[in-house]
Design a protein around this motif. Structure first.
Motif, PDB file in Angstrom:
ATOM      1  N   ILE A 140      40.698  50.383  40.427  1.00  0.00           N
ATOM      2  CA  ILE A 140      41.549  49.617  39.521  1.00  0.00           C
ATOM      3  C   ILE A 140      40.754  48.396  39.079  1.00  0.00           C
ATOM      4  O   ILE A 140      40.163  47.691  39.896  1.00  0.00           O
ATOM      5  N   LEU A 141      40.742  48.164  37.764  1.00  0.00           N
ATOM      6  CA  LEU A 141      39.969  47.078  37.177  1.00  0.00           C
ATOM      7  C   LEU A 141      40.911  46.079  36.520  1.00  0.00           C
ATOM      8  O   LEU A 141      41.960  46.450  35.978  1.00  0.00           O
ATOM      9  N   TRP A 142      40.505  44.807  36.527  1.00  0.00           N
ATOM     10  CA  TRP A 142      41.276  43.738  35.894  1.00  0.00           C
ATOM     11  C   TRP A 142      40.444  43.103  34.785  1.00  0.00           C
ATOM     12  O   TRP A 142      39.271  42.798  34.992  1.00  0.00           O
ATOM     13  N   TYR A 143      41.071  42.890  33.618  1.00  0.00           N
ATOM     14  CA  TYR A 143      40.399  42.299  32.460  1.00  0.00           C
ATOM     15  C   TYR A 143      41.191  41.107  31.942  1.00  0.00           C
ATOM     16  O   TYR A 143      42.412  41.051  32.081  1.00  0.00           O
ATOM     17  N   GLN A 144      40.474  40.188  31.309  1.00  0.00           N
ATOM     18  CA  GLN A 144      41.088  39.022  30.672  1.00  0.00           C
ATOM     19  C   GLN A 144      40.726  39.016  29.192  1.00  0.00           C
ATOM     20  O   GLN A 144      39.578  39.279  28.826  1.00  0.00           O
ATOM     21  N   GLN A 145      41.719  38.708  28.359  1.00  0.00           N
ATOM     22  CA  GLN A 145      41.475  38.509  26.927  1.00  0.00           C
ATOM     23  C   GLN A 145      42.137  37.201  26.537  1.00  0.00           C
ATOM     24  O   GLN A 145      43.359  37.091  26.531  1.00  0.00           O
ATOM     25  N   SER A 146      41.317  36.193  26.246  1.00  0.00           N
ATOM     26  CA  SER A 146      41.849  34.871  25.929  1.00  0.00           C
ATOM     27  C   SER A 146      41.867  34.660  24.424  1.00  0.00           C
ATOM     28  O   SER A 146      41.179  35.361  23.664  1.00  0.00           O
ATOM     29  N   ALA A 147      42.648  33.684  23.992  1.00  0.00           N
ATOM     30  CA  ALA A 147      42.718  33.360  22.567  1.00  0.00           C
ATOM     31  C   ALA A 147      41.376  32.812  22.076  1.00  0.00           C
ATOM     32  O   ALA A 147      40.989  33.032  20.936  1.00  0.00           O
ATOM     33  N   GLN A 148      40.653  32.112  22.949  1.00  0.00           N
ATOM     34  CA  GLN A 148      39.363  31.532  22.583  1.00  0.00           C
ATOM     35  C   GLN A 148      38.287  32.594  22.422  1.00  0.00           C
ATOM     36  O   GLN A 148      37.357  32.440  21.650  1.00  0.00           O
ATOM     37  N   ASN A 149      38.404  33.681  23.214  1.00  0.00           N
ATOM     38  CA  ASN A 149      37.410  34.745  23.169  1.00  0.00           C
ATOM     39  C   ASN A 149      38.154  36.064  23.299  1.00  0.00           C
ATOM     40  O   ASN A 149      38.576  36.433  24.384  1.00  0.00           O
ATOM     41  N   THR A 150      38.304  36.766  22.192  1.00  0.00           N
ATOM     42  CA  THR A 150      39.152  37.956  22.197  1.00  0.00           C
ATOM     43  C   THR A 150      38.487  39.186  22.813  1.00  0.00           C
ATOM     44  O   THR A 150      39.132  40.223  22.952  1.00  0.00           O
ATOM     45  N   ALA A 151      37.218  39.072  23.181  1.00  0.00           N
ATOM     46  CA  ALA A 151      36.569  40.191  23.867  1.00  0.00           C
ATOM     47  C   ALA A 151      37.199  40.370  25.249  1.00  0.00           C
ATOM     48  O   ALA A 151      37.581  39.397  25.903  1.00  0.00           O
ATOM     49  N   LEU A 152      37.317  41.619  25.683  1.00  0.00           N
ATOM     50  CA  LEU A 152      37.817  41.869  27.034  1.00  0.00           C
ATOM     51  C   LEU A 152      36.728  41.504  28.026  1.00  0.00           C
ATOM     52  O   LEU A 152      35.602  41.998  27.930  1.00  0.00           O
TER      53      LEU A 152
ATOM     54  N   THR B  32      43.851  26.588  36.018  1.00  0.00           N
ATOM     55  CA  THR B  32      43.015  25.386  35.900  1.00  0.00           C
ATOM     56  C   THR B  32      42.324  25.230  34.555  1.00  0.00           C
ATOM     57  O   THR B  32      42.033  24.127  34.144  1.00  0.00           O
ATOM     58  N   GLU B  33      42.054  26.321  33.866  1.00  0.00           N
ATOM     59  CA  GLU B  33      41.289  26.229  32.633  1.00  0.00           C
ATOM     60  C   GLU B  33      42.105  26.756  31.466  1.00  0.00           C
ATOM     61  O   GLU B  33      42.999  27.578  31.637  1.00  0.00           O
ATOM     62  N   ALA B  34      41.767  26.280  30.258  1.00  0.00           N
ATOM     63  CA  ALA B  34      42.487  26.729  29.063  1.00  0.00           C
ATOM     64  C   ALA B  34      42.396  28.239  28.902  1.00  0.00           C
ATOM     65  O   ALA B  34      43.357  28.885  28.482  1.00  0.00           O
ATOM     66  N   GLU B  35      41.246  28.826  29.270  1.00  0.00           N
ATOM     67  CA  GLU B  35      41.079  30.270  29.137  1.00  0.00           C
ATOM     68  C   GLU B  35      41.965  31.058  30.102  1.00  0.00           C
ATOM     69  O   GLU B  35      42.139  32.255  29.918  1.00  0.00           O
ATOM     70  N   ASP B  36      42.509  30.398  31.128  1.00  0.00           N
ATOM     71  CA  ASP B  36      43.420  31.091  32.038  1.00  0.00           C
ATOM     72  C   ASP B  36      44.701  31.508  31.317  1.00  0.00           C
ATOM     73  O   ASP B  36      45.386  32.433  31.746  1.00  0.00           O
ATOM     74  N   SER B  37      45.024  30.800  30.216  1.00  0.00           N
ATOM     75  CA  SER B  37      46.149  31.201  29.387  1.00  0.00           C
ATOM     76  C   SER B  37      45.658  32.345  28.519  1.00  0.00           C
ATOM     77  O   SER B  37      44.975  32.149  27.516  1.00  0.00           O
ATOM     78  N   ALA B  38      45.987  33.565  28.941  1.00  0.00           N
ATOM     79  CA  ALA B  38      45.368  34.739  28.347  1.00  0.00           C
ATOM     80  C   ALA B  38      46.244  35.958  28.573  1.00  0.00           C
ATOM     81  O   ALA B  38      47.274  35.895  29.251  1.00  0.00           O
ATOM     82  N   VAL B  39      45.803  37.072  28.007  1.00  0.00           N
ATOM     83  CA  VAL B  39      46.415  38.362  28.278  1.00  0.00           C
ATOM     84  C   VAL B  39      45.566  39.044  29.341  1.00  0.00           C
ATOM     85  O   VAL B  39      44.327  39.050  29.253  1.00  0.00           O
TER      86      VAL B  39
END
Length: 119
Positions: free
Chosen positions: A33-45, A86-93
């Protein structure tokens, strides 16, 4: 039918709040099982980390901020935990995915280094 389930489907947290996400699947041959982040600042997974069987791995850029755990083989579940936002990028999908674990063999010696001949 959905074969991978992620809970909660939506979550709202503030700074310093802890976050726990759960991923489960129903495919008997999948053991990763893998976990990915996609933030508004960087839309790449971006790959955060993964659980292969029961062995967790967190990518270097997420170490110290995120933890992954679980058993992707027997109980088909994995968890993504970050102790505090802690970081703005933590607000993400955040996405989870399940797959068969892949094994790669990397030869330790691709080239043999020859020492200088004795003259």
């Amino acid at each position: 039918t959905d074969k991978v389930h992620q809970t909660p489907t939506a979550i709202l947290k503030g700074p310093e709040d802890k976050v726990n996400l759960t991923c489960s699947h129903t495919v008997s041959s999948y053991n990763m099982i893998l976990w990915y982040q996609q933030s508004a600042q960087n839309t790449a997974l971006k790959l955060i980390g993964y659980v292969r069987y029961t062995s967790p791995t967190v990518e270097d850029s997420f170490k110290g901020r995120f933890d992954v755990s679980g058993d992707a083989a027997a109980n088909k579940m994995a968890y993504l935990h970050f102790p505090k936002v802690t970081e703005a990028e933590d607000s993400a999908v955040y996405f989870c995915a399940a797959s068969e674990a892949q094994c790669f063999t990397i030869p330790s010696l691709l080239y043999k280094t020859l020492s200088d001949p004795l003259i």
